[in-house]
Design an enzyme around this catalytic site. Structure first.
Site, PDB file in Angstrom:
ATOM      1  N   GLU A 104     -37.951  -7.576 157.948  1.00 12.40           N
ATOM      2  CA  GLU A 104     -37.961  -8.005 156.545  1.00 12.40           C
ATOM      3  C   GLU A 104     -36.720  -8.828 156.242  1.00 12.40           C
ATOM      4  OE1 GLU A 104     -37.995  -5.925 152.100  1.00 12.40           O
ATOM      5  OE2 GLU A 104     -38.752  -4.823 153.833  1.00 12.40           O
ATOM      6  N   GLU A 108     -33.632  -9.628 146.314  1.00 16.66           N
ATOM      7  CA  GLU A 108     -34.007  -8.863 145.132  1.00 16.66           C
ATOM      8  C   GLU A 108     -33.062  -9.249 144.002  1.00 16.66           C
ATOM      9  OE1 GLU A 108     -36.056  -4.749 146.731  1.00 16.66           O
ATOM     10  OE2 GLU A 108     -33.941  -4.714 146.158  1.00 16.66           O
TER      11      GLU A 108
END
Length: 284
Positions: A104, A108
């Site tokens: 990943e 964010e």
């Protein structure tokens, strides 16, 4: 081509079948390139596929993902984040593979009280392990206009960029025994959700639902990338620049300036978290 680039290119050719070539996707429309995966109507494709919005209210957030999976590439998206009092909300924008040992590459954006800076949180997971957080305050208001957030992912490194300015680099250090994402194709995902148990000031500030619905907007998606399907990956014709791209001295200087001025957390300097010594990649 230097020896290391040649070797990486050879390994890439051996591990990724490029039997079918395709043209890179430039400014793909959201109705053709994406699926809205959850939110019960809170995710919307507008303006003939040129704009996508995600919304969050007390009942639910929303999210989307690309139809395609990628194995290496340069991914760009313009985002305009939730305006006003967005405390407690998180807008996540990330590449992720499938399975329990996933890879990943993670942006964010942690919401804020009106007037406070947004926090941009970054992380890299390899084989299901993350814990490589770096956080920044953005040097502009990300709610006033669209800004471009990019990931460069090639056999040499992963680079996080904001408006084409590199802010973070994660190098391929497999020769040191450090895992690097290179075999698992990833989709691009984004979601808007409530995380007021931790997102703003460690959870001290809760979501003000009187300000709902909260909305984030997306446009100008571009993927210049190798598309993976059925266990094979198809890459752009020719030799794409991004495949061997590294940071030059100018780009490294820009990254150091951003990190010096705007980085607010770096796992590589957290002595309380790593009293026995920092992870090996922190030395490079």
């Amino acid at each position: 081509m230097d020896r290391s680039t040649f070797i990486l290119s050879l390994l890439f050719t051996l591990t990724v079948s490029t039997t079918t070539l395709f043209s890179p996707v430039f400014a793909g429309t959201f109705d053709t390139e994406f699926d809205i995966t959850w939110g019960d109507g809170r995710g919307k494709v507008l303006n003939n596929g040129e704009l996508l919005t995600l919304s969050l209210d007390r009942a639910s957030g929303s999210g989307f993902q690309t139809k395609k999976e990628y194995l290496f590439g340069k991914i760009d998206m313009q985002l305009k984040l939730v305006p006003g009092n967005s405390a407690g909300t998180v807008t996540a924008y990330y590449l992720k593979s499938k399975g329990d040992t996933w890879d990943e590459i993670d942006f964010e954006f942690l919401g804020n009280l009106t007037g406070d800076p947004y926090t941009m949180h970054t992380n890299v997971y390899t084989q299901g392990k993350g814990d490589r957080e770096q956080q920044f305050h953005l040097w502009f208001d990300p709610t006033a206009d669209f800004h471009t957030y990019s990931v460069l992912w090639n056999p040499h490194h992963i680079v996080f960029m904001v408006d084409d300015i590199p802010v973070r680099e994660f190098k391929n250090l497999q020769h040191m025994g450090i895992q690097y994402p290179k075999l698992q194709p990833m989709r691009l995902y984004s979601s808007l959700w409530n995380a007021d148990q931790w997102a703003t000031r460690g959870g001290l500030v809760k979501t003000d639902w009187s300000k709902a619905p909260f909305t984030a907007s997306y446009r100008n998606f571009r993927a210049d990338a190798c598309v993976s399907s059925g266990g094979r990956s198809s890459c752009p014709a020719g030799s794409p620049r991004w495949f061997s791209q590294r940071l030059d001295l100018t780009a490294e200087d820009k990254m150091r300036v951003v990190q010096r001025k705007y980085m607010i957390y770096n796992y590589c300097t957290d002595t309380k978290r790593f009293p026995q010594g920092f992870p090996k990649e922190c030395r490079h």
